[in-house]
Design a protein around this motif. Structure first.
Motif, PDB file in Angstrom:
ATOM      1  N   GLU A 102       7.549 -29.698 126.478  1.00  5.34           N
ATOM      2  CA  GLU A 102       6.359 -28.560 126.591  1.00  5.34           C
ATOM      3  C   GLU A 102       5.378 -29.109 128.025  1.00  5.34           C
ATOM      4  O   GLU A 102       4.875 -29.651 127.917  1.00  5.34           O
ATOM      5  CB  GLU A 102       5.738 -27.479 125.827  1.00  5.34           C
TER       6      GLU A 102
ATOM      7  N   LEU B 121       1.877 -27.574 129.889  1.00  3.87           N
ATOM      8  CA  LEU B 121       0.831 -26.932 130.188  1.00  3.87           C
ATOM      9  C   LEU B 121       0.791 -27.339 132.058  1.00  3.87           C
ATOM     10  O   LEU B 121      -0.376 -27.846 131.921  1.00  3.87           O
ATOM     11  CB  LEU B 121      -0.159 -27.477 129.325  1.00  3.87           C
TER      12      LEU B 121
ATOM     13  N   VAL C 231      -2.706 -25.326 133.767  1.00  3.88           N
ATOM     14  CA  VAL C 231      -4.156 -25.460 133.649  1.00  3.88           C
ATOM     15  C   VAL C 231      -3.706 -25.167 135.918  1.00  3.88           C
ATOM     16  O   VAL C 231      -4.424 -25.692 135.996  1.00  3.88           O
ATOM     17  CB  VAL C 231      -4.937 -26.161 133.433  1.00  3.88           C
TER      18      VAL C 231
ATOM     19  N   ARG D 153       1.597 -20.891 139.953  1.00  3.77           N
ATOM     20  CA  ARG D 153       2.262 -21.088 137.884  1.00  3.77           C
ATOM     21  C   ARG D 153       3.406 -20.276 138.139  1.00  3.77           C
ATOM     22  O   ARG D 153       4.468 -20.946 137.541  1.00  3.77           O
ATOM     23  CB  ARG D 153       0.871 -19.835 136.837  1.00  3.77           C
TER      24      ARG D 153
ATOM     25  N   SER E  37       4.414 -23.830 129.353  1.00  5.31           N
ATOM     26  CA  SER E  37       3.217 -22.835 128.986  1.00  5.31           C
ATOM     27  C   SER E  37       1.979 -22.758 129.794  1.00  5.31           C
ATOM     28  O   SER E  37       1.963 -23.201 130.593  1.00  5.31           O
ATOM     29  CB  SER E  37       2.150 -23.071 127.769  1.00  5.31           C
ATOM     30  N   GLU E  38       1.310 -21.261 130.521  1.00  2.28           N
ATOM     31  CA  GLU E  38       0.335 -21.672 131.187  1.00  2.28           C
ATOM     32  C   GLU E  38      -0.688 -20.788 130.995  1.00  2.28           C
ATOM     33  O   GLU E  38      -1.522 -20.123 129.380  1.00  2.28           O
ATOM     34  CB  GLU E  38       0.559 -20.387 132.099  1.00  2.28           C
ATOM     35  N   ALA E  39      -1.976 -21.755 131.752  1.00  5.67           N
ATOM     36  CA  ALA E  39      -3.322 -21.124 131.175  1.00  5.67           C
ATOM     37  C   ALA E  39      -4.290 -20.971 132.689  1.00  5.67           C
ATOM     38  O   ALA E  39      -3.516 -21.540 133.400  1.00  5.67           O
ATOM     39  CB  ALA E  39      -4.026 -22.195 130.634  1.00  5.67           C
TER      40      ALA E  39
ATOM     41  N   GLY F   3      -6.867 -23.593 128.517  1.00  7.70           N
ATOM     42  CA  GLY F   3      -6.219 -24.586 128.314  1.00  7.70           C
ATOM     43  C   GLY F   3      -6.624 -26.026 127.624  1.00  7.70           C
ATOM     44  O   GLY F   3      -5.379 -26.510 126.676  1.00  7.70           O
TER      45      GLY F   3
ATOM     46  N   MET G 170      -5.219 -25.438 124.305  1.00  6.43           N
ATOM     47  CA  MET G 170      -3.552 -24.828 124.472  1.00  6.43           C
ATOM     48  C   MET G 170      -3.422 -26.102 124.350  1.00  6.43           C
ATOM     49  O   MET G 170      -2.367 -26.799 124.113  1.00  6.43           O
ATOM     50  CB  MET G 170      -3.345 -24.301 125.351  1.00  6.43           C
ATOM     51  N   ALA G 171      -4.196 -27.231 124.486  1.00  6.48           N
ATOM     52  CA  ALA G 171      -4.451 -28.758 125.150  1.00  6.48           C
ATOM     53  C   ALA G 171      -3.374 -29.211 123.838  1.00  6.48           C
ATOM     54  O   ALA G 171      -3.076 -30.960 124.031  1.00  6.48           O
ATOM     55  CB  ALA G 171      -4.939 -29.217 125.792  1.00  6.48           C
TER      56      ALA G 171
ATOM     57  N   LEU H 266       3.901 -30.424 123.177  1.00  5.55           N
ATOM     58  CA  LEU H 266       3.327 -30.911 124.798  1.00  5.55           C
ATOM     59  C   LEU H 266       3.677 -32.214 124.756  1.00  5.55           C
ATOM     60  O   LEU H 266       3.241 -33.110 124.083  1.00  5.55           O
ATOM     61  CB  LEU H 266       1.856 -30.237 124.654  1.00  5.55           C
TER      62      LEU H 266
ATOM     63  N   ILE I  58       0.676 -32.383 131.178  1.00  4.18           N
ATOM     64  CA  ILE I  58      -0.421 -31.592 131.307  1.00  4.18           C
ATOM     65  C   ILE I  58      -0.794 -31.455 132.786  1.00  4.18           C
ATOM     66  O   ILE I  58      -0.956 -32.767 133.007  1.00  4.18           O
ATOM     67  CB  ILE I  58      -1.958 -30.976 130.727  1.00  4.18           C
TER      68      ILE I  58
END
Length: 232
Positions: free
Chosen positions: A7, A9, A11, A18, A33-35, A41, A44-45, A50, A53
């Protein structure tokens, strides 16, 4: 997509970016995954799967460099900064702050994919047993015995030259800033002595590069630092 897929992320506050990156990364088999904000972020970190990033610096709530600093306090997940900021000071601050790489927008999809692969290889190497040797083409750096070979012939380095090469080799593929190198090789009181680096990098290249004026192994990242290139 597999539930256990790696995964990434994103940000970034710009929804079109995105969406674009999600499409690119999912096509390569990653879960995404998105922030849209720094606080999202950070929340979700720490996802279980994950592995990376991608962090924009121009966030609406927190400056990206602040987010990077906070991330380093809660996770070891590698961070690649994606930013429209082109200034060397921003790049240096991000790399000194713990980012493994820095891409300036706009960037090519192929380059992003390559930088991600390098970051994931670095993370895998870091989590495994300590490396005894780093190899790049005909150059071998034995970190345990402090020996260097070029084309099978041993190259004799001074202690400082070896320490400089070893630190770069341990971080192969990663941009290492002038400040990081000065602190590691000469100590915390030498961070303003970049001329030391220029002199010793020049000497090092004379010994380990087949063509010192066209370095293959120790590459300059203009105004920022140096990168050891592995696998060529």
């Amino acid at each position: 997509m597999s539930a256990t897929a790696q995964e990434i992320l994103l940000v970034d506050d710009e929804a079109p970016i995105r969406r674009f990156l999600r499409t690119v990364l999912e096509d390569q088999g990653y879960k995404v995954s998105e922030a849209a904000t720094g606080k999202q972020g950070l929340a979700m970190a720490t996802g279980a799967n994950l592995v990376l990033i991608l962090l924009d610096l121009g966030l609406p709530d927190l400056d990206g460099l602040t987010v990077l600093s906070l991330l380093r306090g809660v996770t070891d997940t590698p961070v690649i900064v994606l930013s429209a900021r082109e200034g060397q000071d921003d790049k240096i601050a991000a790399l000194d702050g713990g980012a493994v790489d820095y891409l300036t927008k706009p960037f090519g999809v192929g380059e992003l994919a390559a930088r991600i692969r390098v970051a994931l290889r670095l993370a895998a190497a870091k989590s495994g047993p300590a490396k005894q040797e780093v190899v790049s083409g005909e150059l071998r750096v034995n970190l345990i015995d402090r020996q260097v070979y070029l084309g099978g012939k041993e190259i004799h380095l001074t202690p400082i030259e070896f320490n400089l090469l070893a630190y770069l080799a341990k971080n192969a593929g990663k941009v290492v800033t002038h400040r990081q190198l000065l602190q590691e090789v000469w100590g915390h009181n030498a961070t303003d002595k970049e001329h030391y680096l220029r002199i010793y990098v020049h000497q090092l290249r004379q010994k380990v590069e087949p063509i010192p004026s066209q370095p293959r192994f120790v590459r300059t990242e203009s105004g920022v630092g140096y990168r050891f290139v592995q696998g060529e």
